[in-house]
Design a protein around this motif. Structure first.
Motif, PDB file in Angstrom:
ATOM      1  N   SER A 236      -1.906  -1.784   5.573  1.00 39.99           N
ATOM      2  CA  SER A 236      -1.710  -0.340   5.665  1.00 39.99           C
ATOM      3  C   SER A 236      -1.890   0.126   7.098  1.00 39.99           C
ATOM      4  O   SER A 236      -2.405  -0.608   7.949  1.00 39.99           O
ATOM      5  N   GLY A 237      -1.471   1.376   7.336  1.00 45.20           N
ATOM      6  CA  GLY A 237      -1.482   1.907   8.689  1.00 45.20           C
ATOM      7  C   GLY A 237      -2.492   3.022   8.885  1.00 45.20           C
ATOM      8  O   GLY A 237      -3.462   3.167   8.131  1.00 45.20           O
ATOM      9  N   MET A 238      -2.227   3.854   9.908  1.00 41.99           N
ATOM     10  CA  MET A 238      -3.173   4.881  10.314  1.00 41.99           C
ATOM     11  C   MET A 238      -3.353   5.975   9.260  1.00 41.99           C
ATOM     12  O   MET A 238      -4.449   6.530   9.122  1.00 41.99           O
ATOM     13  N   PHE A 239      -2.291   6.303   8.543  1.00 39.50           N
ATOM     14  CA  PHE A 239      -2.424   7.339   7.521  1.00 39.50           C
ATOM     15  C   PHE A 239      -3.447   6.909   6.465  1.00 39.50           C
ATOM     16  O   PHE A 239      -4.319   7.691   6.081  1.00 39.50           O
ATOM     17  N   TYR A 240      -3.329   5.676   6.024  1.00 37.26           N
ATOM     18  CA  TYR A 240      -4.306   5.158   5.056  1.00 37.26           C
ATOM     19  C   TYR A 240      -5.697   5.135   5.672  1.00 37.26           C
ATOM     20  O   TYR A 240      -6.678   5.516   5.014  1.00 37.26           O
ATOM     21  N   LEU A 241      -5.810   4.691   6.909  1.00 37.79           N
ATOM     22  CA  LEU A 241      -7.127   4.583   7.550  1.00 37.79           C
ATOM     23  C   LEU A 241      -7.816   5.938   7.594  1.00 37.79           C
ATOM     24  O   LEU A 241      -9.018   6.036   7.308  1.00 37.79           O
ATOM     25  N   GLY A 242      -7.062   6.989   7.938  1.00 39.80           N
ATOM     26  CA  GLY A 242      -7.651   8.322   7.966  1.00 39.80           C
ATOM     27  C   GLY A 242      -8.146   8.746   6.593  1.00 39.80           C
ATOM     28  O   GLY A 242      -9.256   9.275   6.447  1.00 39.80           O
ATOM     29  N   GLY A 243      -7.323   8.511   5.571  1.00 42.52           N
ATOM     30  CA  GLY A 243      -7.727   8.858   4.212  1.00 42.52           C
ATOM     31  C   GLY A 243      -8.935   8.071   3.757  1.00 42.52           C
ATOM     32  O   GLY A 243      -9.866   8.621   3.144  1.00 42.52           O
ATOM     33  N   ALA A 244      -8.944   6.758   4.045  1.00 37.09           N
ATOM     34  CA  ALA A 244     -10.069   5.908   3.646  1.00 37.09           C
ATOM     35  C   ALA A 244     -11.356   6.344   4.337  1.00 37.09           C
ATOM     36  O   ALA A 244     -12.440   6.323   3.724  1.00 37.09           O
ATOM     37  N   LEU A 281      -7.856   6.880  -2.911  1.00 40.69           N
ATOM     38  CA  LEU A 281      -7.734   5.773  -1.965  1.00 40.69           C
ATOM     39  C   LEU A 281      -6.431   5.014  -2.192  1.00 40.69           C
ATOM     40  O   LEU A 281      -5.692   4.715  -1.251  1.00 40.69           O
ATOM     41  N   PHE A 282      -6.139   4.701  -3.462  1.00 44.18           N
ATOM     42  CA  PHE A 282      -4.912   3.978  -3.767  1.00 44.18           C
ATOM     43  C   PHE A 282      -3.680   4.859  -3.554  1.00 44.18           C
ATOM     44  O   PHE A 282      -2.618   4.361  -3.184  1.00 44.18           O
ATOM     45  N   ALA A 283      -3.829   6.168  -3.765  1.00 42.34           N
ATOM     46  CA  ALA A 283      -2.714   7.071  -3.488  1.00 42.34           C
ATOM     47  C   ALA A 283      -2.414   7.112  -1.995  1.00 42.34           C
ATOM     48  O   ALA A 283      -1.237   7.099  -1.580  1.00 42.34           O
ATOM     49  N   PHE A 284      -3.443   7.157  -1.164  1.00 39.41           N
ATOM     50  CA  PHE A 284      -3.249   7.104   0.287  1.00 39.41           C
ATOM     51  C   PHE A 284      -2.543   5.815   0.686  1.00 39.41           C
ATOM     52  O   PHE A 284      -1.673   5.800   1.566  1.00 39.41           O
ATOM     53  N   MET A 285      -2.919   4.724   0.048  1.00 39.94           N
ATOM     54  CA  MET A 285      -2.304   3.439   0.339  1.00 39.94           C
ATOM     55  C   MET A 285      -0.808   3.462   0.021  1.00 39.94           C
ATOM     56  O   MET A 285       0.019   2.963   0.796  1.00 39.94           O
ATOM     57  N   LEU A 286      -0.462   4.056  -1.110  1.00 39.24           N
ATOM     58  CA  LEU A 286       0.943   4.122  -1.505  1.00 39.24           C
ATOM     59  C   LEU A 286       1.743   5.010  -0.564  1.00 39.24           C
ATOM     60  O   LEU A 286       2.845   4.637  -0.129  1.00 39.24           O
ATOM     61  N   VAL A 287       1.214   6.184  -0.238  1.00 37.58           N
ATOM     62  CA  VAL A 287       1.925   7.092   0.675  1.00 37.58           C
ATOM     63  C   VAL A 287       2.096   6.436   2.039  1.00 37.58           C
ATOM     64  O   VAL A 287       3.168   6.521   2.654  1.00 37.58           O
ATOM     65  N   ASP A 288       1.060   5.775   2.522  1.00 41.00           N
ATOM     66  CA  ASP A 288       1.151   5.064   3.795  1.00 41.00           C
ATOM     67  C   ASP A 288       2.253   4.005   3.747  1.00 41.00           C
ATOM     68  O   ASP A 288       3.014   3.831   4.702  1.00 41.00           O
ATOM     69  N   HIS A 289       2.350   3.311   2.623  1.00 39.97           N
ATOM     70  CA  HIS A 289       3.383   2.284   2.438  1.00 39.97           C
ATOM     71  C   HIS A 289       4.775   2.896   2.521  1.00 39.97           C
ATOM     72  O   HIS A 289       5.669   2.353   3.164  1.00 39.97           O
TER      73      HIS A 289
END
Length: 307
Positions: A236-244, A281-289
């Motif tokens: 995952s990228g920065m969007f996920y990292l911010g959400g996490a 957390l998993f939603a952030f992962m999907l959006v980041d993807h």
């Protein structure tokens, strides 16, 4: 008719199963560029849902005696007598067999085998043995509840040489595995008298509330660290990292506040947030993807043009 159907539905723990299936769906989308193949998406989801529902029904079947002693579970159909042992057993077996038929015939054998292992792990190994044997029951048995994203991933990818299962799928499993103890122990703190009456050796019953609060904090720290691994490993990228980071910071607040809670009900608020945390957390992962897909396709196009 509808009332009876509602009783059967209640044996499947629909809210818990919905969370499990959601994480499996995220595993499917993470395993595929773009939208997963419709066959894996539809029949993989169906098979995993059927198996999870079967495991939940078997769990209630095995636990029906202790469910009668606990306020949280006294309303369940077997505890109240709304359904008989025979009815629930047949229902659970039908769901389990149907899930295996769907997964073997319409998805792939690896997903079917792993799903069956998860079903047995939760319904038999955890419910019938670990739950009554050790205060670490939820830690050891947590693997069965953590497997859905692996099942979702293998529904799309099948066998991945040389490991069989993609390491990224195992990473998603790890996150849920580490999330399970602080999630469930928060509930156990609030419901400890229920577990004491039922003679279930949950951590706050055996070692006390303070000991359990420290363990919630320890595992929350591990969870926050584990949640950074998708970014650190390139999944995952920065969007996920911010959400996490935001979600993890809030979870740490709940874990630290639980050490000296404002009231007895705070443990349930921590429990409630843990569910929101995992879903978000998993939603952030999907959006980041999804956000990464256009960039990856553009990069691929540029490389093709250069080549």
């Amino acid at each position: 008719m509808f009332a009876l159907a509602g009783q059967y539905l209640e044996t499947t723990k629909p809210r818990i199963v919905a969370l499990l299936v959601f994480t499996a769906l995220i595993g499917m989308f993470m395993a595929a560029p773009g939208v997963p193949p419709w066959r894996a998406l539809v029949f993989g989801t169906l098979g995993i849902w059927l198996a999870s529902s079967s495991a939940a029904a078997l769990n209630q079947l095995i636990d029906q005696c202790i469910d009668k002693l606990m306020a949280r579970t006294a309303h369940r159909p077997l505890a109240t007598g709304a359904l008989t042992t025979r009815q629930v057993l047949v229902f659970a077996l039908v769901l389990g067999v149907a899930s295996m038929v769907v997964l073997f015939a319409l998805v792939n054998a690896l997903t079917a085998v792993l799903t069956f292992a998860g079903l047995i792990g939760y319904a038999v190994i955890y419910t019938a043995f670990l739950k009554r044997a050790t205060p670490q029951n939820i830690v050891i048995g947590g693997l069965a509840g953590a497997i859905p994203p692996v099942l979702g991933w293998t529904s799309v990818s099948g066998w991945v040489p040389p490991w069989g299962v993609h390491p990224y799928a195992l990473l998603l499993c790890l996150i849920i595995f580490v999330w399970t103890p602080p999630h469930f122990w928060s509930l156990a703190i609030f419901r400890r008298e229920d577990y004491r009456r039922a003679c279930i050796p949950m951590l706050p019953v055996v070692y006390g509330v303070d000991y359990t609060r420290w363990h919630v904090l320890y595992y929350t720290v591990l969870l926050v660290l584990a949640s950074l691994l998708p970014y650190l490993t390139g999944l995952s990228g920065m969007f996920y990292l911010g959400g996490a980071a935001v979600l993890g910071g809030a979870y740490l607040y709940y874990a630290i506040r639980l050490m000296r809670p404002p009231d007895e009900a705070f443990a349930m608020r921590a429990f409630g947030y843990s569910i929101v945390y995992l879903m978000a957390l998993f939603a952030f992962m999907l959006v980041d993807h999804w956000l990464a897909e256009p960039a990856l396709r553009a990069g691929s196009y540029v490389l093709q043009r250069i080549g």
